[in-house]
Design an enzyme around this catalytic site. Structure first.
Site, PDB file in Angstrom:
ATOM      1  N   ASP A  77      36.910  35.582  39.808  1.00 29.56           N
ATOM      2  CA  ASP A  77      38.213  36.073  40.260  1.00 29.56           C
ATOM      3  C   ASP A  77      38.233  37.603  40.303  1.00 29.56           C
ATOM      4  O   ASP A  77      37.556  38.257  39.512  1.00 29.56           O
ATOM      5  CB  ASP A  77      39.301  35.549  39.317  1.00 29.56           C
ATOM      6  CG  ASP A  77      40.683  35.621  39.944  1.00 29.56           C
ATOM      7  OD1 ASP A  77      40.781  35.924  41.147  1.00 29.56           O
ATOM      8  OD2 ASP A  77      41.658  35.376  39.224  1.00 29.56           O
ATOM      9  N   ASN A  93      43.008  27.558  48.499  1.00 31.18           N
ATOM     10  CA  ASN A  93      42.608  28.787  49.206  1.00 31.18           C
ATOM     11  C   ASN A  93      42.818  28.726  50.721  1.00 31.18           C
ATOM     12  O   ASN A  93      42.836  29.750  51.397  1.00 31.18           O
ATOM     13  CB  ASN A  93      41.140  29.150  48.916  1.00 31.18           C
ATOM     14  CG  ASN A  93      40.918  29.718  47.531  1.00 31.18           C
ATOM     15  OD1 ASN A  93      39.854  29.563  46.948  1.00 31.18           O
ATOM     16  ND2 ASN A  93      41.930  30.384  46.974  1.00 31.18           N
TER      17      ASN A  93
END
Ligand code: FPP
Length: 250
Positions: free
Chosen positions: A22, A70
């Site tokens: 991340d 996503n």
């Protein structure tokens, strides 16, 4: 090799490390660049960590490369990520084979763009004989999707008389998950200072040690990985038992 590397006990390594990579977008922003620049540099970290894990003797490494959520990102970013995956898998294939690393993927691969799916399946096939380490890409993956799919398959098998309801237990359930061929992750790492699991290996991480670092993924290097392994080795893993019971078992 670094000092940290030498402090790691090779006998007490986690067999399986799972990572939530991340911070690519924020990393790019600090440099005044588009988010895709962060993802591209994230590939350097992928390479470093894969190499570090294989060198030290970790047997399974799972990287969260794209979640089912996503898809809601801007199309330009989704397309760039899909293209980057194709590119990376193709470019790294020779290195994977040279280092005896097997590529695998978990997730709903049917829904990936044809080109991405093909590159991935080619990579998986061409590295299938390697056995030093398995690199698993979680792609269009989410735990809730996986658990629902498992429930559907189990229901189908009960309906078709292949299994009895009474035989459903945690071991059988695990066999219906996309990770059926891999041991559960013992260490889960998330970068970028976020303290969430984000629908990643929820079932499999039941007993995983969690490790969070503020480092943004594109900056993550071998030494950061070694720090996570050392932290893992400093923890007492009790699996619901008491410290005294563990001491008696030794
Ligand atoms: C999270 O950062 C990262 C991703 C959603 C994608 C990860 C992809 C790569 C590292 C590149 C390709 C990977 C492989 C395995 C070839 P973010 O975009 O959520 O960052 P932010 O939280 O700062 O916005």
């Amino acid at each position: 090799m670094s000092d940290l590397f030498h402090q790691i006990n090779p006998e007490k390594l986690p067999a399986h490390v799972a990572i939530i990579m991340d911070g690519n977008g924020r990393w790019a922003k600090t440099k005044g660049k588009p988010r895709v620049f962060g993802h591209r540099n994230g590939v350097i970290a992928v390479r470093e960590v894969t190499e570090a894990a294989a060198e030290i003797g970790v047997k399974y490494l799972t990287l969260y490369a794209f979640s089912t959520e996503n898809w809601s990102r801007p199309a330009i970013e989704v397309n760039a990520l899909m293209a980057l995956l194709v590119d990376t898998v193709r470019k790294e294939l020779a290195t994977l084979n040279k280092n005896n690393i097997r590529l695998k993927a978990i997730g709903d691969l049917q829904k990936l763009p044809e080109k991405t799916r093909k590159a991935l399946l080619d990579g998986i096939e061409q590295t299938s004989k390697n056995d030093r380490m398995t690199l698993i890409l979680a792609l269009n993956y989410s735990s809730r999707w996986e658990i629902v799919e498992a429930a559907k398959s189990i229901a189908t098998d009960v309906r078709d008389g292949k299994i009895d309801i009474g035989s459903i237990d945690t071991d059988l359930f695990s066999q219906y998950l996309t990770t059926r061929d891999f041991p559960d992750p013992e260490l889960m790492i998330r970068t970028s200072g976020e303290y969430r699991i984000s629908n990643y290996l929820l079932w499999q991480a039941a007993y995983a040690e969690l490790y969070f670092t503020d480092v943004l993924w594109p900056d993550f290097r071998k030494n950061h990985f070694y720090s996570a392994l050392l932290d893992f080795q400093s923890r007492e893993r009790r699996f619901g038992k008491t410290s005294e019971q563990l001491a008696e078992a030794i």
